[in-house]
Design a protein around this motif. Structure first.
Motif, PDB file in Angstrom:
ATOM      1  N   ARG B  92      12.403 -24.944   2.714  1.00 20.27           N
ATOM      2  CA  ARG B  92      13.217 -26.129   3.479  1.00 20.27           C
ATOM      3  C   ARG B  92      13.818 -27.025   2.211  1.00 20.27           C
ATOM      4  O   ARG B  92      14.655 -27.275   2.098  1.00 20.27           O
ATOM      5  CB  ARG B  92      12.338 -27.107   4.409  1.00 20.27           C
ATOM      6  N   GLU B  93      12.398 -27.663   1.576  1.00 19.39           N
ATOM      7  CA  GLU B  93      12.925 -28.538   0.550  1.00 19.39           C
ATOM      8  C   GLU B  93      13.785 -28.178  -0.689  1.00 19.39           C
ATOM      9  O   GLU B  93      14.783 -28.701  -0.924  1.00 19.39           O
ATOM     10  CB  GLU B  93      11.530 -29.177   0.093  1.00 19.39           C
ATOM     11  N   PRO B  94      13.375 -26.890  -1.194  1.00 17.39           N
ATOM     12  CA  PRO B  94      14.075 -26.484  -2.305  1.00 17.39           C
ATOM     13  C   PRO B  94      15.443 -26.100  -2.109  1.00 17.39           C
ATOM     14  O   PRO B  94      16.352 -26.440  -2.800  1.00 17.39           O
ATOM     15  CB  PRO B  94      13.341 -25.375  -2.900  1.00 17.39           C
ATOM     16  N   GLY B  95      15.512 -25.564  -0.824  1.00 18.25           N
ATOM     17  CA  GLY B  95      17.052 -25.166  -0.112  1.00 18.25           C
ATOM     18  C   GLY B  95      17.715 -26.538  -0.229  1.00 18.25           C
ATOM     19  O   GLY B  95      18.884 -26.593  -0.559  1.00 18.25           O
ATOM     20  N   ALA B  96      17.122 -27.604   0.523  1.00 19.86           N
ATOM     21  CA  ALA B  96      18.019 -28.599   0.708  1.00 19.86           C
ATOM     22  C   ALA B  96      18.532 -29.298  -0.563  1.00 19.86           C
ATOM     23  O   ALA B  96      19.622 -29.772  -1.002  1.00 19.86           O
ATOM     24  CB  ALA B  96      17.297 -29.855   1.646  1.00 19.86           C
ATOM     25  N   ALA B  97      17.291 -29.196  -1.575  1.00 24.02           N
ATOM     26  CA  ALA B  97      17.950 -29.786  -2.902  1.00 24.02           C
ATOM     27  C   ALA B  97      18.927 -29.085  -3.548  1.00 24.02           C
ATOM     28  O   ALA B  97      19.684 -29.898  -4.329  1.00 24.02           O
ATOM     29  CB  ALA B  97      16.453 -29.784  -3.630  1.00 24.02           C
ATOM     30  N   ILE B  98      18.858 -27.942  -3.450  1.00 28.22           N
ATOM     31  CA  ILE B  98      19.992 -27.040  -4.106  1.00 28.22           C
ATOM     32  C   ILE B  98      21.547 -27.326  -3.415  1.00 28.22           C
ATOM     33  O   ILE B  98      22.235 -27.497  -4.053  1.00 28.22           O
ATOM     34  CB  ILE B  98      19.675 -25.456  -4.064  1.00 28.22           C
ATOM     35  N   VAL B  99      21.281 -27.472  -2.176  1.00 26.24           N
ATOM     36  CA  VAL B  99      22.714 -27.716  -1.358  1.00 26.24           C
ATOM     37  C   VAL B  99      23.270 -28.935  -1.834  1.00 26.24           C
ATOM     38  O   VAL B  99      24.375 -29.477  -2.272  1.00 26.24           O
ATOM     39  CB  VAL B  99      22.830 -27.040  -0.010  1.00 26.24           C
TER      40      VAL B  99
END
Lengths: 316, 663
Positions: B92-99
């Motif tokens: 969740r966190e890495p995904g959100a940071a990437i987008v």
């Protein structure tokens, strides 16, 4: 088009042709100034007076000269200075020894086209003598009213930048000028034609009258007869009302300004060879009419305010 | 004299991205970053915001493009940075940071309205994903409001609207947002949902606030200054009196000289200790907010475990799974109880007396003296210890000084300053040193009783530690040494120290407590609206459990009714009433032209508009010229448009179907 819609007050074709020829002739002398020249003609046909505001040397005087010659009107020019007296304009009664009575010596104002050059250099007293004559169409000297010739058309100029030692016209006096225009510098193309072309004063001398006083009176009558439909009157009223309600405007357009707007729009329609007025006619003359009449509430350019009004008021 | 410039509605074929929509787009992206900032590293958020600001500034100064090399470099750098921080691009966190990073980089190549539209769509999606991290009411509202700049951007991108500028853009955005609420509500209620909420997706084990199973001096400090809600409790009858509101979390048996931990004793399969109950039991419902740990809290002491939970021999409840979602459970507790009054299992006794060797000689000596003086009277020793805390110049202060190796000695004889865990730790140590079985209990104490909505609100700041001693004939007895301390120093840290019965609360805390009703309602009604609640939606209509098909049909009916209602409202609204048949026909014409992108400006003269249309539609030029002449003459050359000609004009307009696609 249906018979019903055909012209009621279309300028008869001869006068019409002469008007076009007159405009074309002035255009020859003042290169690339089509729009201000049309404005000047609209002002003339609407029966108003013209204020030309611009820096020296852009052709204010040439415009007045060209108009006078082309229109076939008697022309006088007054150079306004601070020591100019009202009598220098209006005229003075002198004692005539032969008849043993005072005889009125007409001043330069008794002309059909009067160029009041640098009007803001004269004292307010002198200015008001002229403005009174403009409003009344007559002058009163020693208790006797003397009618000015018809048509009577004043072209006044003032320099907006060089303000030292001047008496700027108060807002109430500005209202007496129907239109205020500026000539602006010519564009590159016009400037080149000006530089390579014939000497202006020689051109002015060669010019012939294209119209006459009676022609102008006819055209003025025709301009007054141009149709202004209820929809158009709505638009004029909307503009005037908006100017009074606008938060950035302290004093909006007076009823006189509204009348001037309508008259000028009609004249503009006539110049466009139309016998009915369109909102575009109103828009074309609006800034020239409202620009010098609006009193801003803040430190805003008056023309900008007029432009803003134009951009917000809806058209049908 | 310049000819007055009349504003025109359409700006021809859409070429570049105008400054206003671009600025609004930047604002949208900043909002998205702000919504995700709580879970992203500060430096990462700052760098992204700086990229957005730099891009805005660069575009404002000149209309240059950003070099492709820089864009590609950033495109590679963003995921690389995220992997460097989180160790993985998944979750969740890495995904959100990437987008979020990709969205910021997207601005660098946004040069056309089309790019901006895509970026807005992307931004809305990422904005919504922020709700995966937090579903609190306030945050949901903030995220909803952050849609405003996005909608304003879309409005500003729309070509040829008569009004432009910030204000109309935001006004339209607000209207759209408001108008979408009924549809959102219907979708929320009626779109068939999954059995588990989307946000139940496991996190990445990032550090969380909340209780841990280790208690060393100072450990609880961050908890005691945290005003987050821990749980809410609704009692069947009256709530227990304030001095009995102790909520047992876990029991710490083992001390290593510095920290108390559950220890091996807590895991041993000892026989359960029956509870001797005197008064009627207290029944209550607990709503426990996600703690990502196993233990559950119950009023001292629970008599049996709720479903999916087990009760340890020390009467602590724990869940079989980590509590990652809000958990509801129902428990019964005895507030007047006896635990093993007659006999203590020798193994338990041994565990409850165990102390590490070589620590705190001073405390040992003091306990020895008490033991000598008291003889066999354990209760007298307990009284001695409480008297020491009461009269020995001890201070309650959240700002406790650090303790040296012999932490208990240092606290008892030297600093004398601390909060619940210092007192519980020192007291338990003293009891064990004096030969009295004792253990530390960690949980919550106190809370805010909301009389209006009838529930007890427990915040993290209500965390507390106390002791239990075993006295022959009375069993395990709860002793709260912190309560004996008389001097309290108020910390300036919000609502800390439920610890001492609410001695320290800032002025807005009462309001926050009262307003918690709204959060509770939100949590129960909206966030807690799951497949089960949805199935019960049609009960008033006699349907016990609604199937997905029924929900779909309900949704269709509701959408139909909403649209019908909207259409009715629109038809009732007094919009520009055309002045006559001619104006109606002209409006129809303008509407048809507007549909293909030729929009008339408010202040645009009719003739100008017609000439512009003729120029834009060469194929229909002759028809448009006829229409133009007819309209202008009918409207402006006659006082009253003749009906015959007006009808002819209207007919011509009806038969005119302009077709043109703006290049």
């Amino acid at each position: 088009m249906d018979q019903n819609f055909t012209v009621a007050a279309k300028a008869d074709s001869l006068t019409r042709q002469r008007l076009d020829a007159a405009i074309a002739q002035v255009n020859e002398v003042l290169v690339g100034k089509n729009q201000p020249i049309r404005m000047a003609f609209a002002c003339l046909l609407a029966g108003g007076h013209l204020l030309v505001e611009d820096v020296p040397g852009v052709g204010k005087t040439t415009l007045a000269h060209a108009l006078a010659t082309t229109l076939g009107l008697s022309f006088r020019r007054i150079q306004f200075t601070s020591d100019l007296l009202p009598t220098d304009i209006v005229g003075v009664s002198v004692f005539d020894r032969d008849s043993g009575a005072f005889r009125f010596q007409q001043g330069p104002i008794f002309a059909q086209l009067l160029l009041a050059d640098e009007i803001n250099r004269a004292t307010p007293k002198t200015q008001s003598a002229l403005l009174e004559a403009m409003a009344e169409g007559q002058v009163t000297v020693d208790g006797a009213s003397r009618a000015l010739p018809e048509p009577f058309f004043v072209v006044a100029t003032q320099n907006p930048l060089d303000m030292a030692g001047t008496y700027p016209l108060p807002d109430s006096q500005l209202d007496r000028f129907m239109l205020r225009i500026s000539l602006d510098y010519p564009d590159a193309d016009a400037e080149r034609r000006l530089l390579t072309g014939e000497d202006r004063s020689a051109m002015l001398e060669r010019m012939a009258a294209r119209l006459s006083g009676p022609d102008i009176m006819t055209l003025r009558r025709q301009a007054r007869a141009v149709t202004a439909s209820p929809a158009l009157l709505d638009y004029v009223q909307a503009l005037v009302t908006a100017s009074r309600k606008h938060p950035d405007i302290r004093t909006g357009l007076s009823p006189r300004a509204g009348l001037a707007l309508l008259a000028c729009a009609r004249a503009w329609a006539l110049l466009g060879d139309r016998n009915y007025t369109l909102p575009e006619d109103v828009q074309a003359v609006f800034v020239a009419i409202a620009g010098h009449r609006l009193i801003p509430a803040r430190n805003l350019a008056r023309d900008t305010l007029a432009q803003a009004l134009l951009e917000t008021v809806a058209v049908e | 004299m310049k000819a007055p410039r009349i504003p025109t509605g359409t700006h021809g074929p859409a070429s570049g991205l105008a400054p206003l929509p671009f600025t609004l787009l930047c604002a949208t992206v900043l909002c998205v970053l702000a919504a995700h900032a709580p879970h992203m590293p500060v430096w990462y958020t700052t760098v992204l915001a700086a990229i957005v600001a730099a891009r805005w500034w660069q575009r404002r100064r000149q209309r240059g493009r950003v070099s492709a090399w820089l864009r590609v470099a950033l495109l590679v750098a963003v995921p690389a940075a995220v992997v460097a921080v989180y160790g993985t691009p998944f979750g969740r966190e890495p995904g959100a940071a990437i987008v979020c990073g990709l969205l910021a980089v997207k601005l660098l190549e946004s040069e056309r309205p089309r790019d901006a539209r895509m970026a807005v769509g992307f931004a809305c999606f990422i904005l919504m994903s922020a709700l995966l991290f937090d579903q609190a009411l306030a945050f949901t509202i903030i995220v909803g409001l952050m849609l405003l700049p996005a909608l304003a951007t879309l409005r500003a991108l729309e070509p040829g609207l008569p009004e432009s500028g910030w204000l109309p853009a935001f006004r339209t955005g607000a209207v759209l947002l408001g108008a979408s609420l009924p549809a959102a509500l219907l979708g929320f209620l009626l779109i068939p949902r999954l059995a588990t909420p989307l946000w139940g997706a496991p996190g990445n084990g990032v550090a969380r606030t909340g209780m841990t199973d280790r208690m060393a001096p100072g450990d609880l400090h961050s908890l005691l200054t945290d005003n987050a809600v821990a749980m809410r409790i609704g009692f069947d009858g009256a709530p227990p009196p304030e001095n009995q509101r102790y909520f047992r979390g876990m029991v710490l048996w083992s001390f290593d000289g510095r920290a108390w931990v559950p220890g091996a004793a807590a895991r041993r399969p000892w026989p359960p200790v029956p509870v001797g109950v005197h008064d009627p039991l207290t029944h209550y419902d607990v709503t426990l907010l996600p703690s990502h740990r196993h233990w559950m809290f119950a009023l001292d002491v629970p008599v049996d475990a709720p479903e999916d939970a087990v009760m340890g021999p020390d009467h602590t409840l724990s869940s079989s799974k980590p509590i990652d979602q809000t958990l509801h459970y129902r428990v019964a507790s005895a507030t007047d109880y006896q635990l093993a009054p007659e006999r203590l299992d020798p193994r338990i006794r041994a565990a409850a007396l165990e102390l590490p060797a070589g620590f705190d000689p001073g405390a040992h000596a003091l306990a020895e003296r008490w033991r000598t003086a008291a003889g066999g009277d354990d209760a007298a020793i307990v009284r001695d210890a409480l008297a020491l805390f009461r009269d020995g110049d001890f201070v309650y202060d959240l700002d406790a000084p650090p303790l040296d190796r012999n932490s208990v000695d240092d606290f008892l004889f030297n600093t004398k300053t601390g909060f619940c865990e210092h007192y519980a730790s020192a007291f338990t140590f003293l009891m064990r040193a004096a030969g009295i079985p004792a253990r530390v209990v960690v949980g919550y104490q106190g809370g805010y009783w909301n009389a209006f909505a009838h529930y007890l609100l427990i915040r993290q700041s209500d965390a507390h530690a106390w002791s239990e001693v075993w006295l022959a004939g009375r069993g395990w007895v709860r002793v709260d040494p912190t309560a004996a301390v008389s001097r309290i120093i108020l910390a300036d840290t919000g609502g800390a120290a439920g610890d001492v019965g609410g001695g320290n609360r800032s002025w807005w805390m009462p309001w926050q407590n009262r307003l918690d009703v709204i959060n509770r309602w939100w949590g129960q009604t909206v966030v807690g609206f799951d497949a089960l609640s949805q199935g019960r939606l049609f009960r008033p209509f006699g349907v016990e459990h609604a199937t997905a098909q029924m929900l779909g049909i309900g949704l269709a009916i509701a959408v139909f009714l909403t649209l019908g209602f909207g259409a009715l409202l629109a038809s009732l609204r007094p919009h520009h009433k055309p002045r006559d048949a001619l104006a109606t026909a002209q409006q129809r014409l303008q509407h048809r032209l507007a549909r293909i992108g030729i929009v008339r400006g408010t202040a645009e003269g009719p003739r100008d508009f017609f000439s512009r249309s003729v120029a834009a539609l060469p194929d229909s030029a002759s028809t448009l010229r006829t229409l133009s002449t007819e309209y202008l003459v009918l409207r402006y050359a006659c006082a009253e448009p003749p009906p015959e000609q007006t009808r002819a004009f209207a007919r011509r307009v009806r038969n005119f179907h302009p077709r043109h696609v703006l290049k």
